[in-house]
Every structure is written in structure tokens, then in C-alpha cells.
Design a protein around this motif. Structure first.
Motif, short mmCIF file in Angstrom:
data_model
loop_
_atom_site.label_atom_id
_atom_site.label_comp_id
_atom_site.label_asym_id
_atom_site.label_seq_id
_atom_site.Cartn_x
_atom_site.Cartn_y
_atom_site.Cartn_z
N LEU A 4 0.83 -1.20 0.00
CA LEU A 4 0.00 0.00 0.00
C LEU A 4 0.87 1.26 0.00
N ASN A 5 1.88 1.28 0.84
CA ASN A 5 2.80 2.42 0.87
C ASN A 5 3.57 2.55 -0.43
N GLY A 12 3.24 9.28 -6.35
CA GLY A 12 3.70 10.64 -6.07
C GLY A 12 3.27 11.16 -4.72
N LEU A 13 2.62 10.32 -3.92
CA LEU A 13 2.24 10.72 -2.56
C LEU A 13 3.47 10.56 -1.69
N ARG A 14 3.87 11.62 -1.02
CA ARG A 14 5.06 11.56 -0.18
C ARG A 14 4.72 11.80 1.28
N ASN A 15 4.49 13.03 1.65
CA ASN A 15 4.25 13.36 3.05
C ASN A 15 2.81 13.75 3.32
N ASN A 41 -4.39 17.02 0.68
CA ASN A 41 -3.76 17.99 -0.22
C ASN A 41 -3.08 17.35 -1.42
N ALA A 42 -3.78 16.47 -2.08
CA ALA A 42 -3.27 15.84 -3.31
C ALA A 42 -4.11 16.31 -4.49
N ASP A 43 -3.52 16.39 -5.65
CA ASP A 43 -4.31 16.73 -6.82
C ASP A 43 -4.97 15.45 -7.36
N TYR A 44 -5.95 15.66 -8.23
CA TYR A 44 -6.72 14.53 -8.74
C TYR A 44 -5.84 13.53 -9.48
N GLY A 45 -4.89 13.99 -10.27
CA GLY A 45 -4.02 13.10 -11.04
C GLY A 45 -3.22 12.15 -10.15
#
Length: 83
Positions: A4-5, A12-15, A41-45
Motif C-alpha cells: 500500500l505504501n 507521487g504521494l510523499r508526506n 492535499n493531493a491533486d486529482y491526477g
């Protein structure tokens, strides 16, 4: 949880994510490990790439419930997603 991580990292998910393991369930033959995953706070892409990464790992990872809230400060970002 590593898979999962890894799916999150590759998307592109980091913090901007947090995970909370839930109690495991078993039927004697299989064990189901659940985790509540929150992305902020992630964008849709990026969120879409995360979903596609999870799909590649199916049937081992799946989404049981999904909620989404927009960001008040930045309409281009997703304020919070619970997976």
C-alpha cells in the motif's frame, strides 16, 4: 502494508498520507488485514495514479470504502480522501 505504501509512493504521494492499521480478521484459512488510509492535499491526477497502482495489485489490495472532500484553500487539490 508495504504494498500500500509502495503504491502511494509510486503515485507521487510523499508526506501527505497517513495510515491506521485496523484489527485483522480470520476465517481460519485466510487472514484479512485492513488499514484506514487518509490522503490530504493531493491533486486529482496523483490520487488517480494511486488508485490505478492499487488496481494493479488486485486481488491482494482493494478499496472497501472511499470518501472525498475538496480543499477550501485550493480548489485544484483534494482536501481529504479516506480510502
Amino acid at each position: 502494508m508495504n504494498a500500500l505504501n509502495q503504491a502511494a509512493y509510486e503515485a507521487g504521494l510523499r508526506n501527505n498520507y497517513a495510515s491506521t492499521p485496523q484489527p485483522s480478521e480470520t476465517n481460519g484459512q485466510f487472514v484479512l488485514h485492513s488499514v484506514e488510509y487518509q490522503v490530504t492535499n493531493a491533486d486529482y491526477g496523483t490520487l488517480a495514479r494511486f488508485y490505478l497502482n492499487l488496481q494493479q495489485r488486485a486481488p491482494y489490495l482493494g478499496i472497501d470504502r472511499f470518501t472525498l472532500a475538496s480543499s477550501r484553500g485550493d480548489p485544484a487539490k483534494i482536501g481529504r480522501a479516506h480510502v
